[in-house]
Design an enzyme around this catalytic site. Structure first.
Site, PDB file in Angstrom:
ATOM      1  N   ASP A 220       0.827  -1.204   0.000  1.00 36.09           N
ATOM      2  CA  ASP A 220       0.000   0.000   0.000  1.00 36.09           C
ATOM      3  C   ASP A 220       0.869   1.265   0.000  1.00 36.09           C
ATOM      4  O   ASP A 220       1.862   1.341   0.724  1.00 36.09           O
ATOM      5  CB  ASP A 220      -0.892   0.037   1.230  1.00 36.09           C
ATOM      6  CG  ASP A 220      -1.865  -1.137   1.289  1.00 36.09           C
ATOM      7  OD1 ASP A 220      -1.479  -2.249   0.911  1.00 36.09           O
ATOM      8  OD2 ASP A 220      -3.004  -0.929   1.742  1.00 36.09           O
ATOM      9  N   ASP A 251      -4.060  -0.215  -3.515  1.00 38.43           N
ATOM     10  CA  ASP A 251      -4.217   0.887  -2.570  1.00 38.43           C
ATOM     11  C   ASP A 251      -3.189   1.979  -2.831  1.00 38.43           C
ATOM     12  O   ASP A 251      -2.344   2.293  -1.996  1.00 38.43           O
ATOM     13  CB  ASP A 251      -4.130   0.393  -1.127  1.00 38.43           C
ATOM     14  CG  ASP A 251      -5.444  -0.220  -0.662  1.00 38.43           C
ATOM     15  OD1 ASP A 251      -6.296  -0.497  -1.521  1.00 38.43           O
ATOM     16  OD2 ASP A 251      -5.606  -0.429   0.555  1.00 38.43           O
ATOM     17  N   ASN A 283      -8.533  -2.636  -2.631  1.00 40.32           N
ATOM     18  CA  ASN A 283      -9.898  -2.287  -2.248  1.00 40.32           C
ATOM     19  C   ASN A 283     -10.146  -0.779  -2.308  1.00 40.32           C
ATOM     20  O   ASN A 283     -11.301  -0.334  -2.322  1.00 40.32           O
ATOM     21  CB  ASN A 283     -10.216  -2.815  -0.848  1.00 40.32           C
ATOM     22  CG  ASN A 283      -9.346  -2.211   0.231  1.00 40.32           C
ATOM     23  OD1 ASN A 283      -8.119  -2.280   0.159  1.00 40.32           O
ATOM     24  ND2 ASN A 283      -9.963  -1.624   1.247  1.00 40.32           N
ATOM     25  N   HIS A 284      -9.078   0.029  -2.381  1.00 38.51           N
ATOM     26  CA  HIS A 284      -9.252   1.475  -2.506  1.00 38.51           C
ATOM     27  C   HIS A 284      -9.263   1.948  -3.954  1.00 38.51           C
ATOM     28  O   HIS A 284      -9.404   3.157  -4.198  1.00 38.51           O
ATOM     29  CB  HIS A 284      -8.163   2.211  -1.720  1.00 38.51           C
ATOM     30  CG  HIS A 284      -8.471   2.318  -0.264  1.00 38.51           C
ATOM     31  ND1 HIS A 284      -9.100   3.397   0.311  1.00 38.51           N
ATOM     32  CD2 HIS A 284      -8.263   1.435   0.753  1.00 38.51           C
ATOM     33  CE1 HIS A 284      -9.243   3.201   1.602  1.00 38.51           C
ATOM     34  NE2 HIS A 284      -8.737   2.017   1.910  1.00 38.51           N
ATOM     35  N   HIS A 335      -3.900  -8.173  -3.559  1.00 40.93           N
ATOM     36  CA  HIS A 335      -3.960  -7.137  -2.532  1.00 40.93           C
ATOM     37  C   HIS A 335      -4.392  -7.640  -1.154  1.00 40.93           C
ATOM     38  O   HIS A 335      -3.702  -7.431  -0.164  1.00 40.93           O
ATOM     39  CB  HIS A 335      -4.887  -6.010  -2.970  1.00 40.93           C
ATOM     40  CG  HIS A 335      -4.993  -4.929  -1.938  1.00 40.93           C
ATOM     41  ND1 HIS A 335      -3.957  -4.063  -1.680  1.00 40.93           N
ATOM     42  CD2 HIS A 335      -5.976  -4.609  -1.058  1.00 40.93           C
ATOM     43  CE1 HIS A 335      -4.301  -3.236  -0.701  1.00 40.93           C
ATOM     44  NE2 HIS A 335      -5.519  -3.548  -0.306  1.00 40.93           N
ATOM     45  N   HIS A 422      -2.596  -4.686   2.197  1.00 44.39           N
ATOM     46  CA  HIS A 422      -3.912  -4.476   2.797  1.00 44.39           C
ATOM     47  C   HIS A 422      -3.908  -4.112   4.282  1.00 44.39           C
ATOM     48  O   HIS A 422      -4.887  -3.579   4.773  1.00 44.39           O
ATOM     49  CB  HIS A 422      -4.758  -5.730   2.552  1.00 44.39           C
ATOM     50  CG  HIS A 422      -6.233  -5.558   2.773  1.00 44.39           C
ATOM     51  ND1 HIS A 422      -6.917  -4.452   2.357  1.00 44.39           N
ATOM     52  CD2 HIS A 422      -7.160  -6.364   3.352  1.00 44.39           C
ATOM     53  CE1 HIS A 422      -8.202  -4.606   2.655  1.00 44.39           C
ATOM     54  NE2 HIS A 422      -8.369  -5.740   3.270  1.00 44.39           N
TER      55      HIS A 422
END
Length: 485
Positions: A220, A251, A283-284, A335, A422
């Site tokens: 990330d 991310d 997920n972002h 991720h 993550h």
């Protein structure tokens, strides 16, 4: 049932069916091989091979899935179709085609010696995959080249400065400097060109990409551009001999101070080095998360009147990102995690993009949701539930998975290691090794959300001539105070 109009012209030009089909129809051959000549509806399959009418757009032409094995059938590949079932496409290997053996009989007449040898690679001329190299004069390539030049300069400059947290890095005009412009309007136009080129490259590549070693895997970043530049300076700038290949494991944005600038850098690297730089979806990389955690607002403000248009283009590009990358054939970078682990790499290869937020939440896409959201259970967790699959607090569809799930997943897919990101740990080193060394976590943004954590990248390389892969963490020390004991 009438023949599919798409194939009507070519079917009229060919015999009613080929020799393999005739033998099946006449009952001459009844075995497993003969069934390959028939569609599941019982009708004979027909050969088909035709490039798109506009071959200049071949790179953007979508592949078809083989109905039997799920592998891609690229535009122009000879394959088999059913004259009645428009959705049936059978690849050359699964249809009634000729099979070329990978061994050959070799006779040395002088010695009289006969050997069975493996066909060498030099005589197996594979068709090249679709090129994803953009033309030098392409607008996106010109923008990417400017950004890459500025990244090299900035990486040297931040290394010479006094080290500060990314949120305290006071430097004006970084976005304009990267793009080589003087106004928000010019920045928006350049950014739209960059996004268009990046999306073209992403859509020409599969949902599960593959890259050779040596390769670095970043975790990330969350818009912490200064940390990213320091990692480039310390451990090798992507696209150079010090870091020839790189995977960014999702991310990229939200929360950090330099989110727009970070995505400019990553998109530019992808356009500059499409076969060496890979961007996994996190997920972002999602409209709901970007609205909640700040990226949408940042982009709309940074690019002026065209900000909403730029944000929408980035969001669409995010939906085209692949979900995982296979590194060196044996390390899978994704991720979040593997969810329940009851899936195979081919399931991921069959995923069609773009995939928006609503589609991610559909029950049939539980696999994709968990790739972005699931978490491993640590081996030394105080709970008794250290193995198996358990509910997650993150969402109803996400799960937590134990060590046995990871190891079973690796065995069934021929993998040695899963790399995920993550999660940032308070006072963490930026990486964790767990599940009997079959899973590694990597997180690259240091001092993230006051966690006083180090930032790390993973170097994956071949350690010896026998093909063993080694994974070496490379860590950038946190700045905030912490107890080293």
């Amino acid at each position: 049932m009438p023949a599919c109009e798409l194939y009507q012209d070519i079917l009229e030009d060919e015999p009613e069916w080929d020799e393999a089909s005739r033998r099946v129809e006449d009952g001459d051959v009844v075995n497993a091989a003969s069934s390959r000549a028939l569609c599941q509806c019982g009708r004979p399959l027909h050969r088909y091979a035709r490039l798109p009418r506009y071959q200049t757009f071949l790179m953007c032409s979508s592949a078809k899935d083989c109905t039997r094995c799920g592998e891609d059938i690229l535009p122009g590949d000879m394959h088999f179709v059913c004259p009645a079932c428009s959705d049936v496409h059978v690849c050359k290997d699964c249809g009634p085609s000729v099979y070329i053996h990978r061994e050959y009989d070799f006779l040395d007449y002088e010695t009289g010696e006969v050997q069975v040898q493996e066909v060498p690679k030099r005589v197996l001329h594979d068709r090249r995959g679709r090129s994803v190299t953009l033309e030098e004069e392409a607008p996106s390539k010109r923008v990417a080249s400017k950004v890459f030049e500025q990244v090299q300069l900035l990486a040297k400059e931040v290394a010479d400065e006094e080290d500060v947290l990314d949120k305290n890095w006071e430097r004006e005009g970084i976005l304009f400097q990267l793009l080589g412009v003087n106004s928000a309007e010019q920045a928006a136009k350049s950014m739209l060109e960059l996004i268009e080129g990046c999306q073209r490259v992403l859509m020409a590549q599969p949902s599960l990409t593959e890259v050779e070693v040596p390769c670095k895997i970043y975790g990330d970043i969350h818009g912490q551009l200064r940390d990213l530049l320091l990692l480039f300076h310390s451990f090798g700038l992507p696209g150079t001999p010090d870091c020839p290949r790189c995977v960014f494991n999702g991310d990229f944005v939200d929360r950090g101070r330099h989110q727009a600038e970070t995505i400019v850098v990553l998109f530019a690297l992808k356009v500059m080095f499409p076969m060496n730089i890979y961007l996994n979806r996190g997920n972002h990389e999602d409209t709901t998360m970007n609205h909640k955690y700040g990226f949408q607002k940042v982009v709309q403000e940074a690019f002026g009147e065209l900000g909403p248009q730029v944000y929408q283009a980035i969001s669409t590009c995010f939906q085209c990102l692949p979900f995982a990358c296979l590194v060196g054939g044996r390390v899978l970078a994704l991720h979040g995690g593997i969810g329940d682990g009851k899936w195979r790499l081919d399931d991921l290869r069959r995923v069609r993009r773009p995939v928006n937020h609503e589609q991610l939440q559909a029950p049939e896409n539980r696999l994709l949701w968990n790739i972005l959201w699931s978490d491993p259970i640590e081996d030394d967790c105080v709970s008794n539930c250290v193995f198996g699959v358990h509910d997650s607090q993150r969402s109803k569809m996400a799960v937590r998975f134990g060590w046995n799930v990871t190891q079973d997943f690796c065995v069934r897919n021929g993998l040695d290691l899963v790399v995920r990101s993550h999660q940032s740990k308070r006072w963490g080193l930026g990486f964790d090794v767990m599940h009997n060394e079959s899973l590694v976590r990597v997180f690259s943004a240091r001092d993230y959300e006051n966690n006083e954590n180090d930032g790390a990248v993973l170097q994956v390389q071949q350690d010896d001539d026998e093909g063993h892969l080694g994974v070496r963490p490379q860590v950038l020390r946190a700045l905030e105070n912490r107890d080293d004991a």
